[in-house]
Design a protein around this motif. Structure first.
Motif, PDB file in Angstrom:
ATOM      1  N   LYS A  38       7.900   7.796   2.887  1.00 55.65           N
ATOM      2  CA  LYS A  38       8.138   9.182   3.318  1.00 55.65           C
ATOM      3  C   LYS A  38       7.949  10.172   2.172  1.00 55.65           C
ATOM      4  O   LYS A  38       7.980  11.380   2.371  1.00 55.65           O
ATOM      5  CB  LYS A  38       9.556   9.312   3.897  1.00 55.65           C
ATOM      6  CG  LYS A  38       9.838   8.380   5.064  1.00 55.65           C
ATOM      7  CD  LYS A  38       8.993   8.732   6.299  1.00 55.65           C
ATOM      8  CE  LYS A  38       9.355   7.810   7.464  1.00 55.65           C
ATOM      9  NZ  LYS A  38       8.320   7.724   8.484  1.00 55.65           N
ATOM     10  N   LYS A  39       7.807   9.646   0.951  1.00 56.74           N
ATOM     11  CA  LYS A  39       7.610  10.531  -0.200  1.00 56.74           C
ATOM     12  C   LYS A  39       6.237  11.170  -0.188  1.00 56.74           C
ATOM     13  O   LYS A  39       6.008  12.192  -0.814  1.00 56.74           O
ATOM     14  CB  LYS A  39       7.699   9.706  -1.492  1.00 56.74           C
ATOM     15  CG  LYS A  39       9.083   9.478  -2.002  1.00 56.74           C
ATOM     16  CD  LYS A  39       8.938   9.034  -3.463  1.00 56.74           C
ATOM     17  CE  LYS A  39      10.234   8.494  -4.000  1.00 56.74           C
ATOM     18  NZ  LYS A  39      10.004   7.814  -5.285  1.00 56.74           N
ATOM     19  N   LEU A  40       5.306  10.494   0.481  1.00 56.62           N
ATOM     20  CA  LEU A  40       3.916  10.930   0.419  1.00 56.62           C
ATOM     21  C   LEU A  40       3.638  12.084   1.374  1.00 56.62           C
ATOM     22  O   LEU A  40       3.986  12.034   2.554  1.00 56.62           O
ATOM     23  CB  LEU A  40       3.010   9.741   0.778  1.00 56.62           C
ATOM     24  CG  LEU A  40       1.508   9.986   0.700  1.00 56.62           C
ATOM     25  CD1 LEU A  40       1.066  10.209  -0.738  1.00 56.62           C
ATOM     26  CD2 LEU A  40       0.751   8.801   1.298  1.00 56.62           C
ATOM     27  N   PRO A  58       4.912   1.911  -6.894  1.00 55.55           N
ATOM     28  CA  PRO A  58       6.370   2.051  -7.004  1.00 55.55           C
ATOM     29  C   PRO A  58       7.084   2.360  -5.685  1.00 55.55           C
ATOM     30  O   PRO A  58       8.250   2.010  -5.529  1.00 55.55           O
ATOM     31  CB  PRO A  58       6.549   3.217  -7.990  1.00 55.55           C
ATOM     32  CG  PRO A  58       5.223   3.916  -8.037  1.00 55.55           C
ATOM     33  CD  PRO A  58       4.195   2.870  -7.750  1.00 55.55           C
ATOM     34  N   ASP A  59       6.406   2.967  -4.726  1.00 59.44           N
ATOM     35  CA  ASP A  59       7.085   3.346  -3.485  1.00 59.44           C
ATOM     36  C   ASP A  59       6.811   2.369  -2.348  1.00 59.44           C
ATOM     37  O   ASP A  59       6.712   2.759  -1.182  1.00 59.44           O
ATOM     38  CB  ASP A  59       6.673   4.768  -3.068  1.00 59.44           C
ATOM     39  CG  ASP A  59       6.953   5.768  -4.184  1.00 59.44           C
ATOM     40  OD1 ASP A  59       8.021   5.653  -4.823  1.00 59.44           O
ATOM     41  OD2 ASP A  59       6.094   6.638  -4.438  1.00 59.44           O
ATOM     42  N   THR A  60       6.658   1.091  -2.706  1.00 58.67           N
ATOM     43  CA  THR A  60       6.406   0.064  -1.695  1.00 58.67           C
ATOM     44  C   THR A  60       7.313  -1.138  -1.940  1.00 58.67           C
ATOM     45  O   THR A  60       7.853  -1.297  -3.040  1.00 58.67           O
ATOM     46  CB  THR A  60       4.947  -0.457  -1.777  1.00 58.67           C
ATOM     47  OG1 THR A  60       4.768  -1.095  -3.058  1.00 58.67           O
ATOM     48  CG2 THR A  60       3.929   0.658  -1.620  1.00 58.67           C
ATOM     49  N   PRO A  61       7.473  -2.003  -0.924  1.00 57.96           N
ATOM     50  CA  PRO A  61       8.320  -3.195  -1.100  1.00 57.96           C
ATOM     51  C   PRO A  61       7.810  -4.135  -2.195  1.00 57.96           C
ATOM     52  O   PRO A  61       8.579  -4.923  -2.722  1.00 57.96           O
ATOM     53  CB  PRO A  61       8.247  -3.884   0.266  1.00 57.96           C
ATOM     54  CG  PRO A  61       7.854  -2.810   1.229  1.00 57.96           C
ATOM     55  CD  PRO A  61       6.999  -1.857   0.457  1.00 57.96           C
ATOM     56  N   LEU A  62       6.536  -4.080  -2.551  1.00 57.99           N
ATOM     57  CA  LEU A  62       6.009  -4.959  -3.598  1.00 57.99           C
ATOM     58  C   LEU A  62       5.975  -4.274  -4.971  1.00 57.99           C
ATOM     59  O   LEU A  62       5.261  -4.731  -5.876  1.00 57.99           O
ATOM     60  CB  LEU A  62       4.615  -5.481  -3.225  1.00 57.99           C
ATOM     61  CG  LEU A  62       4.558  -6.492  -2.076  1.00 57.99           C
ATOM     62  CD1 LEU A  62       3.117  -6.941  -1.818  1.00 57.99           C
ATOM     63  CD2 LEU A  62       5.431  -7.712  -2.364  1.00 57.99           C
ATOM     64  N   CYS A 119       0.793  -1.231   0.000  1.00 54.79           N
ATOM     65  CA  CYS A 119       0.000   0.000   0.000  1.00 54.79           C
ATOM     66  C   CYS A 119       0.827   1.285   0.000  1.00 54.79           C
ATOM     67  O   CYS A 119       1.770   1.441   0.785  1.00 54.79           O
ATOM     68  CB  CYS A 119      -0.910  -0.026   1.218  1.00 54.79           C
ATOM     69  SG  CYS A 119      -1.894   1.469   1.406  1.00 54.79           S
ATOM     70  N   GLY A 120       0.447   2.201  -0.855  1.00 52.97           N
ATOM     71  CA  GLY A 120       1.141   3.476  -0.986  1.00 52.97           C
ATOM     72  C   GLY A 120       1.034   4.381   0.235  1.00 52.97           C
ATOM     73  O   GLY A 120       1.801   5.333   0.382  1.00 52.97           O
ATOM     74  N   LEU A 121       0.089   4.090   1.115  1.00 52.72           N
ATOM     75  CA  LEU A 121      -0.075   4.939   2.304  1.00 52.72           C
ATOM     76  C   LEU A 121       0.770   4.456   3.478  1.00 52.72           C
ATOM     77  O   LEU A 121       0.741   5.051   4.559  1.00 52.72           O
ATOM     78  CB  LEU A 121      -1.551   5.005   2.744  1.00 52.72           C
ATOM     79  CG  LEU A 121      -2.625   5.382   1.723  1.00 52.72           C
ATOM     80  CD1 LEU A 121      -3.954   5.641   2.424  1.00 52.72           C
ATOM     81  CD2 LEU A 121      -2.212   6.588   0.903  1.00 52.72           C
ATOM     82  N   ARG A 122       1.523   3.383   3.284  1.00 54.74           N
ATOM     83  CA  ARG A 122       2.287   2.781   4.397  1.00 54.74           C
ATOM     84  C   ARG A 122       3.190   3.800   5.086  1.00 54.74           C
ATOM     85  O   ARG A 122       3.692   4.741   4.472  1.00 54.74           O
ATOM     86  CB  ARG A 122       3.093   1.583   3.894  1.00 54.74           C
ATOM     87  CG  ARG A 122       4.170   1.932   2.886  1.00 54.74           C
ATOM     88  CD  ARG A 122       4.632   0.699   2.126  1.00 54.74           C
ATOM     89  NE  ARG A 122       5.053  -0.383   3.004  1.00 54.74           N
ATOM     90  CZ  ARG A 122       6.295  -0.518   3.462  1.00 54.74           C
ATOM     91  NH1 ARG A 122       7.248   0.336   3.130  1.00 54.74           N
ATOM     92  NH2 ARG A 122       6.590  -1.523   4.260  1.00 54.74           N
ATOM     93  N   LEU A 166      -3.388  12.495  -3.160  1.00 55.78           N
ATOM     94  CA  LEU A 166      -2.608  12.047  -2.004  1.00 55.78           C
ATOM     95  C   LEU A 166      -3.140  10.737  -1.414  1.00 55.78           C
ATOM     96  O   LEU A 166      -2.599  10.227  -0.447  1.00 55.78           O
ATOM     97  CB  LEU A 166      -2.611  13.133  -0.917  1.00 55.78           C
ATOM     98  CG  LEU A 166      -2.007  14.473  -1.348  1.00 55.78           C
ATOM     99  CD1 LEU A 166      -2.167  15.511  -0.245  1.00 55.78           C
ATOM    100  CD2 LEU A 166      -0.532  14.285  -1.698  1.00 55.78           C
ATOM    101  N   TYR A 167      -4.218  10.226  -1.997  1.00 51.02           N
ATOM    102  CA  TYR A 167      -4.781   8.985  -1.464  1.00 51.02           C
ATOM    103  C   TYR A 167      -4.594   7.862  -2.470  1.00 51.02           C
ATOM    104  O   TYR A 167      -5.509   7.124  -2.785  1.00 51.02           O
ATOM    105  CB  TYR A 167      -6.259   9.168  -1.103  1.00 51.02           C
ATOM    106  CG  TYR A 167      -6.734   8.202  -0.038  1.00 51.02           C
ATOM    107  CD1 TYR A 167      -6.564   8.481   1.314  1.00 51.02           C
ATOM    108  CD2 TYR A 167      -7.322   6.987  -0.379  1.00 51.02           C
ATOM    109  CE1 TYR A 167      -6.985   7.594   2.290  1.00 51.02           C
ATOM    110  CE2 TYR A 167      -7.739   6.089   0.596  1.00 51.02           C
ATOM    111  CZ  TYR A 167      -7.567   6.401   1.920  1.00 51.02           C
ATOM    112  OH  TYR A 167      -7.986   5.506   2.887  1.00 51.02           O
ATOM    113  N   GLN A 168      -3.379   7.766  -2.998  1.00 48.87           N
ATOM    114  CA  GLN A 168      -3.132   6.715  -3.980  1.00 48.87           C
ATOM    115  C   GLN A 168      -2.573   5.477  -3.294  1.00 48.87           C
ATOM    116  O   GLN A 168      -1.368   5.271  -3.232  1.00 48.87           O
ATOM    117  CB  GLN A 168      -2.234   7.209  -5.100  1.00 48.87           C
ATOM    118  CG  GLN A 168      -2.955   8.223  -5.970  1.00 48.87           C
ATOM    119  CD  GLN A 168      -2.224   8.509  -7.261  1.00 48.87           C
ATOM    120  OE1 GLN A 168      -2.146   7.668  -8.133  1.00 48.87           O
ATOM    121  NE2 GLN A 168      -1.681   9.698  -7.360  1.00 48.87           N
TER     122      GLN A 168
END
Ligand code: 5AD
Ligand code: SF4
Ligand code: FES
Length: 350
Positions: free
Chosen positions: A79-81, A236-240, A72-75, A304-306
């Motif tokens: 820190k990019k978010l 793209p900004d997650t471990p998966l 999940c991108g909100l994790r 911002l809720y991607q």
């Protein structure tokens, strides 16, 4: 293979009690068999749920999250978010405009965090309830007392997906969490008289046909009122980030089999399906789904809720999405419901 498929679909016409092997056979359907599966699921949907499509307006009230789900991108570790949190007044205003647009159910969705106290959130629920809408909360794991407080404040439903029925995979992709704890939350919610929404992702790395069949059997065992089934979309900004996207075909088959074995549940055609294919939501509506959950969040916060990338409707307004989806539903020969769309299984208290 085709013969076994045909025999299994025949069995499904007579009973909703399919074995794991039966479910796997249906999920393994090739292109041609899938069409027969979708058609039958559509027929079951028409018979038990009618032609009405229920719209649920989602208000994404905060993207802060203390969890670190690998998908999940909100994790927390992303820190990019840029993080945001709507104020009580902003949430209420979004709810009010959604009601003016005709929504009879609102979903209050946010990442798991402690930025709203349970008591403040309960006050918000009470105020929104006065607008004469059904309320679904989608705000992760909390203790029994908190769920009780929100239920007493007037919340009708709770959406908390089991994500995957494989307990090992579950803990791998939700570090520090267990499937058991998740199911405990679901049991509490049912005990408190919430209509329960669960669901899973399709195409997670490490998931097999076996696991997917278990997902459906778990939904049935938990006697859910709603199941959100959507494709996994790598962020793209997650471990998966390296994972492959779940397919349209398998997601549609999961929706169809869910409808066949659980004729009376609400099945949303997910936004994630609309994201991986321009007609994904329409195809799910023609394969067993009877709910759509359009975004009613203020446009400026949508980006911002991607949870996953390239989510649809990022630059659209609540009014635009409402018209857009109503048009798609009408084009399918279906109608938009104007009642609350409670679970047909739910008779006010379990
Ligand atoms: N792809 C698809 N769905 C996702 N979700 C979270 N991350 C992703 C992703 N990368 C779903 C989960 C969660 C819901 C809020 O969004 O199922 O329950
Ligand atoms: Fe947080 Fe939910 Fe995303 Fe997990 S899936 S990181 S709990 S918002
Ligand atoms: Fe948002 Fe179509 S539902 S633009």
């Amino acid at each position: 293979m085709e013969k076994i498929f045909a025999a299994t679909l025949d069995k499904a016409r007579k009973t909703t009690e399919l074995s794991k092997e039966d479910i796997k056979t249906l999920l393994a359907a090739g292109e041609k068999e899938s069409q027969a599966l979708f058609q039958y699921a559509d027929k079951v949907r028409a018979k038990y749920m009618g032609k009405e499509v229920h719209l649920r307006g989602i208000i994404e009230f905060s993207n802060y999250c203390k969890q670190n789900c690998h998908y999940c991108g909100l994790r927390y570790d992303n820190k990019k978010l840029k993080r945001y949190k709507l104020s009580y007044e902003e949430i209420y205003a979004a709810a009010k405009s959604a009601v003016q647009l005709g929504y009879r159910t609102l979903v209050l969705q946010g990442g798991e965090d402690n930025h709203y106290s349970p008591g403040d959130f309960a006050e918000l629920i009470k105020d929104i309830k006065k607008l004469d809408v059904a309320i679904t909360i989608s705000f992760g794991e909390h203790d029994y007392a908190t769920y009780k407080l929100w239920r007493e404040a007037g919340a009708d439903r709770y959406l908390i997906k089991h994500e995957t029925a494989d307990p090992v995979l579950y803990t791998q992709i939700r570090p520090g969490k267990t499937l058991e704890e998740r199911l405990q939350c679901q049991s509490w919610l049912k005990e408190l008289g919430y209509q329960l929404g669960s669901g899973c992702m399709v195409g997670l790395p490490g998931q097999t046909l076996d696991t997917l069949a278990d997902d459906l059997l778990l939904l049935k065992k938990m006697d859910v009122d709603m199941a959100g089934i959507g494709p996994f979309i790598p962020h793209p900004d997650t471990p998966l980030a390296w994972g492959e996207q779940g397919t349209l075909e398998m997601t549609l088959k999961m929706v169809a089999v869910a409808r066949i074995i659980m004729p009376l549940i609400h099945l949303p055609s997910t936004t994630a399906l609309g994201t991986i294919h321009p007609r994904g939501r329409e195809m799910a509506l023609a394969a067993g789904a009877n709910v759509v959950m359009p975004n009613v969040s203020p446009t400026e916060f949508r980006e911002l809720y991607q949870i996953y990338p390239n989510k649809i409707c990022l630059n659209d307004t609540p009014g635009h999405c409402r018209n857009c989806i109503s048009g798609k539903i009408a084009a399918l020969g279906r109608t938009v419901s104007n009642d609350y769309g409670h679970s047909p299984k739910f008779k006010g208290g379990r």
